[in-house]
Design a protein around this motif. Structure first.
Motif, PDB file in Angstrom:
ATOM      1  N   ARG A 287       4.511  62.643 -48.963  1.00 45.41           N
ATOM      2  CA  ARG A 287       4.887  63.428 -50.141  1.00 45.41           C
ATOM      3  C   ARG A 287       3.696  63.731 -51.046  1.00 45.41           C
ATOM      4  O   ARG A 287       3.803  64.563 -51.952  1.00 45.41           O
ATOM      5  CB  ARG A 287       5.961  62.682 -50.927  1.00 45.41           C
ATOM      6  N   THR A 288       2.576  63.046 -50.841  1.00 39.63           N
ATOM      7  CA  THR A 288       1.425  63.242 -51.727  1.00 39.63           C
ATOM      8  C   THR A 288       0.196  63.744 -50.982  1.00 39.63           C
ATOM      9  O   THR A 288      -0.917  63.670 -51.506  1.00 39.63           O
ATOM     10  CB  THR A 288       1.064  61.920 -52.424  1.00 39.63           C
ATOM     11  N   SER A 289       0.390  64.220 -49.773  1.00 42.97           N
ATOM     12  CA  SER A 289      -0.736  64.688 -48.959  1.00 42.97           C
ATOM     13  C   SER A 289      -1.523  65.772 -49.693  1.00 42.97           C
ATOM     14  O   SER A 289      -0.948  66.649 -50.341  1.00 42.97           O
ATOM     15  CB  SER A 289      -0.225  65.234 -47.626  1.00 42.97           C
ATOM     16  N   ILE A 290      -2.847  65.680 -49.625  1.00 47.84           N
ATOM     17  CA  ILE A 290      -3.715  66.594 -50.356  1.00 47.84           C
ATOM     18  C   ILE A 290      -3.718  67.968 -49.688  1.00 47.84           C
ATOM     19  O   ILE A 290      -3.940  68.080 -48.478  1.00 47.84           O
ATOM     20  CB  ILE A 290      -5.150  66.044 -50.422  1.00 47.84           C
ATOM     21  N   VAL A 291      -3.458  68.987 -50.486  1.00 52.12           N
ATOM     22  CA  VAL A 291      -3.499  70.368 -50.010  1.00 52.12           C
ATOM     23  C   VAL A 291      -4.604  71.088 -50.780  1.00 52.12           C
ATOM     24  O   VAL A 291      -4.590  71.127 -52.012  1.00 52.12           O
ATOM     25  CB  VAL A 291      -2.151  71.075 -50.234  1.00 52.12           C
ATOM     26  N   PHE A 292      -5.559  71.637 -50.075  1.00 49.29           N
ATOM     27  CA  PHE A 292      -6.676  72.322 -50.720  1.00 49.29           C
ATOM     28  C   PHE A 292      -6.287  73.765 -51.027  1.00 49.29           C
ATOM     29  O   PHE A 292      -5.884  74.513 -50.144  1.00 49.29           O
ATOM     30  CB  PHE A 292      -7.910  72.299 -49.820  1.00 49.29           C
ATOM     31  N   SER A 293      -6.389  74.129 -52.298  1.00 49.88           N
ATOM     32  CA  SER A 293      -6.087  75.500 -52.713  1.00 49.88           C
ATOM     33  C   SER A 293      -6.829  75.789 -54.020  1.00 49.88           C
ATOM     34  O   SER A 293      -7.390  74.896 -54.660  1.00 49.88           O
ATOM     35  CB  SER A 293      -4.576  75.678 -52.923  1.00 49.88           C
ATOM     36  N   THR A 294      -6.810  77.037 -54.416  1.00 48.81           N
ATOM     37  CA  THR A 294      -7.483  77.433 -55.660  1.00 48.81           C
ATOM     38  C   THR A 294      -6.770  76.890 -56.893  1.00 48.81           C
ATOM     39  O   THR A 294      -7.320  76.936 -57.991  1.00 48.81           O
ATOM     40  CB  THR A 294      -7.553  78.967 -55.751  1.00 48.81           C
ATOM     41  N   ASP A 295      -5.531  76.385 -56.719  1.00 47.59           N
ATOM     42  CA  ASP A 295      -4.813  75.817 -57.858  1.00 47.59           C
ATOM     43  C   ASP A 295      -5.552  74.622 -58.459  1.00 47.59           C
ATOM     44  O   ASP A 295      -5.377  74.292 -59.633  1.00 47.59           O
ATOM     45  CB  ASP A 295      -3.406  75.366 -57.433  1.00 47.59           C
ATOM     46  N   ALA A 296      -6.366  73.965 -57.630  1.00 48.71           N
ATOM     47  CA  ALA A 296      -7.119  72.810 -58.131  1.00 48.71           C
ATOM     48  C   ALA A 296      -8.089  73.209 -59.234  1.00 48.71           C
ATOM     49  O   ALA A 296      -8.449  72.387 -60.087  1.00 48.71           O
ATOM     50  CB  ALA A 296      -7.878  72.144 -56.987  1.00 48.71           C
ATOM     51  N   LEU A 297      -8.507  74.466 -59.225  1.00 47.72           N
ATOM     52  CA  LEU A 297      -9.471  74.920 -60.232  1.00 47.72           C
ATOM     53  C   LEU A 297      -8.839  75.138 -61.602  1.00 47.72           C
ATOM     54  O   LEU A 297      -9.554  75.295 -62.596  1.00 47.72           O
ATOM     55  CB  LEU A 297     -10.123  76.235 -59.766  1.00 47.72           C
ATOM     56  N   LEU A 298      -7.518  75.137 -61.661  1.00 47.54           N
ATOM     57  CA  LEU A 298      -6.846  75.374 -62.934  1.00 47.54           C
ATOM     58  C   LEU A 298      -7.111  74.266 -63.948  1.00 47.54           C
ATOM     59  O   LEU A 298      -7.109  74.501 -65.150  1.00 47.54           O
ATOM     60  CB  LEU A 298      -5.330  75.514 -62.715  1.00 47.54           C
ATOM     61  N   HIS A 299      -7.344  73.041 -63.447  1.00 45.48           N
ATOM     62  CA  HIS A 299      -7.507  71.901 -64.337  1.00 45.48           C
ATOM     63  C   HIS A 299      -8.928  71.343 -64.312  1.00 45.48           C
ATOM     64  O   HIS A 299      -9.154  70.200 -64.659  1.00 45.48           O
ATOM     65  CB  HIS A 299      -6.515  70.796 -63.955  1.00 45.48           C
ATOM     66  N   ILE A 300      -9.877  72.172 -63.882  1.00 40.19           N
ATOM     67  CA  ILE A 300     -11.249  71.689 -63.775  1.00 40.19           C
ATOM     68  C   ILE A 300     -11.825  71.318 -65.142  1.00 40.19           C
ATOM     69  O   ILE A 300     -12.600  70.370 -65.278  1.00 40.19           O
ATOM     70  CB  ILE A 300     -12.130  72.746 -63.077  1.00 40.19           C
ATOM     71  N   LYS A 301     -11.434  72.041 -66.186  1.00 39.99           N
ATOM     72  CA  LYS A 301     -11.929  71.751 -67.531  1.00 39.99           C
ATOM     73  C   LYS A 301     -11.438  70.394 -68.007  1.00 39.99           C
ATOM     74  O   LYS A 301     -12.229  69.585 -68.525  1.00 39.99           O
ATOM     75  CB  LYS A 301     -11.473  72.841 -68.503  1.00 39.99           C
ATOM     76  N   GLU A 302     -10.131  70.119 -67.825  1.00 36.60           N
ATOM     77  CA  GLU A 302      -9.582  68.831 -68.236  1.00 36.60           C
ATOM     78  C   GLU A 302     -10.216  67.689 -67.447  1.00 36.60           C
ATOM     79  O   GLU A 302     -10.458  66.607 -67.980  1.00 36.60           O
ATOM     80  CB  GLU A 302      -8.061  68.808 -68.050  1.00 36.60           C
ATOM     81  N   PHE A 303     -10.507  67.957 -66.165  1.00 39.67           N
ATOM     82  CA  PHE A 303     -11.121  66.919 -65.331  1.00 39.67           C
ATOM     83  C   PHE A 303     -12.494  66.526 -65.860  1.00 39.67           C
ATOM     84  O   PHE A 303     -12.814  65.352 -66.005  1.00 39.67           O
ATOM     85  CB  PHE A 303     -11.242  67.425 -63.891  1.00 39.67           C
TER      86      PHE A 303
END
Length: 322
Positions: A107-123
């Motif tokens: 249920r938590t398998s990592i999926v690589f997509s551009t959505d990860a870039l949405l929170h790059i600032k918070e990271f």
């Protein structure tokens, strides 16, 4: 790298070897970066057993691999650097295979997509202050023990706050602090009791043995402060106080520790001991401030703020997808 070392006064022949070693270590740096992300992924789900198995397998294989590269293939120090890289990437492969095929990660398998870039600032707002919180790594062999406890505290506290369970978060804080203090007492007591024999681990010269016995009390203080400090830093990270922790760290070390080091080492001529005491002073100031912060924290309020951040991030992600 060799030119930088020469600039700082290092022997040119040593600098050349160190420069080559760093080049061969680049392969390991990328593996280490990926491995750290995977370790956090498994830690947040309390999947400790697969990490223990993968680390054990890598350790068993690392020793003969390092020996073969260094002595059999005659790569010397470059072989040691390459062996580190191979071990890191092997650990990455084992964890990725487990993540891909295990039902525990379905249920938590990592999926690589551009959505990860949405929170790059918070990271980066959390990652950069977290990096600034780590200035010194004294007593590296012992440091790994409280560091592991601190990492567990960070994961547990953040999970409990995110789940809206302030009492559980408070209980986790109390537990790790007691564990850290107990561990420090045991290690310091053992070192102090064997202070007159520990020096033989480094040399048979009586002068060295006596000097080690002389600095053991200072070493014990460092162990105690480091044990408590690294655990408090874990609690701070788990509570989302990275920016505050970074400011305290910089102020304690460079505002207090560095001036004390300069005064003791160069004005009062205590030399190496003066530098050490200055660093210990900075760490003590940081530990005291973080201790007061933790002791007077309103965990109910922190749980509310954590839940608020979760819902805010969820709304932002939804808006980004829409």
């Amino acid at each position: 790298m060799d030119q930088i070392l020469v600039l700082f006064g290092q022997d040119p022949s040593i600098s050349i070897v160190a420069g080559k070693y760093c080049i061969w270590l680049i392969f390991a740096l990328f593996g280490y970066a990926v491995l750290q992300a995977l370790v956090r992924y498994f830690q947040t789900q309390s999947l400790i057993f697969p990490m223990v198995i993968s680390s054990t397998v890598v350790l068993v294989l690392h020793i003969p691999t390092c020996w073969a590269l260094v002595f059999q293939l005659r790569l010397k120090e470059n072989g040691a650097a390459l062996a580190i890289g191979i071990s890191y990437w092997l650990n990455v492969i084992l964890l990725v295979v487990y993540m891909k095929y295990s039902q525990a990660c379905k249920r938590t398998s990592i999926v690589f997509s551009t959505d990860a870039l949405l929170h790059i600032k918070e990271f980066f707002c959390l990652a950069i202050p977290s990096a600034l919180m780590v200035c010194y790594n004294m007593l590296a062999m012992h440091f790994n023990i409280p560091y592991g406890i601190g990492a567990a505290a960070s994961t547990r506290v953040s999970n409990e706050l995110g789940a809206g369970r302030p009492q559980a978060a408070r209980g986790a804080v109390h537990a790790v602090v007691v564990i850290g203090i107990t561990e420090a007492i045991v290690v310091c007591s053992a070192m102090f009791c064997f202070r007159h024999t520990l020096g033989y681990a480094f040399s048979d010269e009586k002068e060295v043995v006596d000097y080690v016995a002389d600095i053991i009390p200072l070493l014990c203080l460092s162990v105690g402060v480091d044990s408590v400090l690294v655990i408090l830093c874990g609690i701070v990270r788990g509570s989302g106080w990275q920016k505050i922790g970074a400011c305290i760290n910089l102020g304690a070390y460079y505002g207090v520790g560095t001036p004390v080091s300069v005064l003791l080492a160069f004005v009062l001529h205590l030399r190496g001991k003066g530098l050490w005491i200055g660093t210990l002073t900075g760490a003590s100031v940081q530990a005291i401030i973080l201790g007061f912060m933790t002791a007077f924290t309103n965990w109910e309020k922190q749980a509310f703020l954590a839940r608020e951040r979760i819902f805010y991030d969820a709304i932002q992600a939804y808006n980004g997808l829409v």
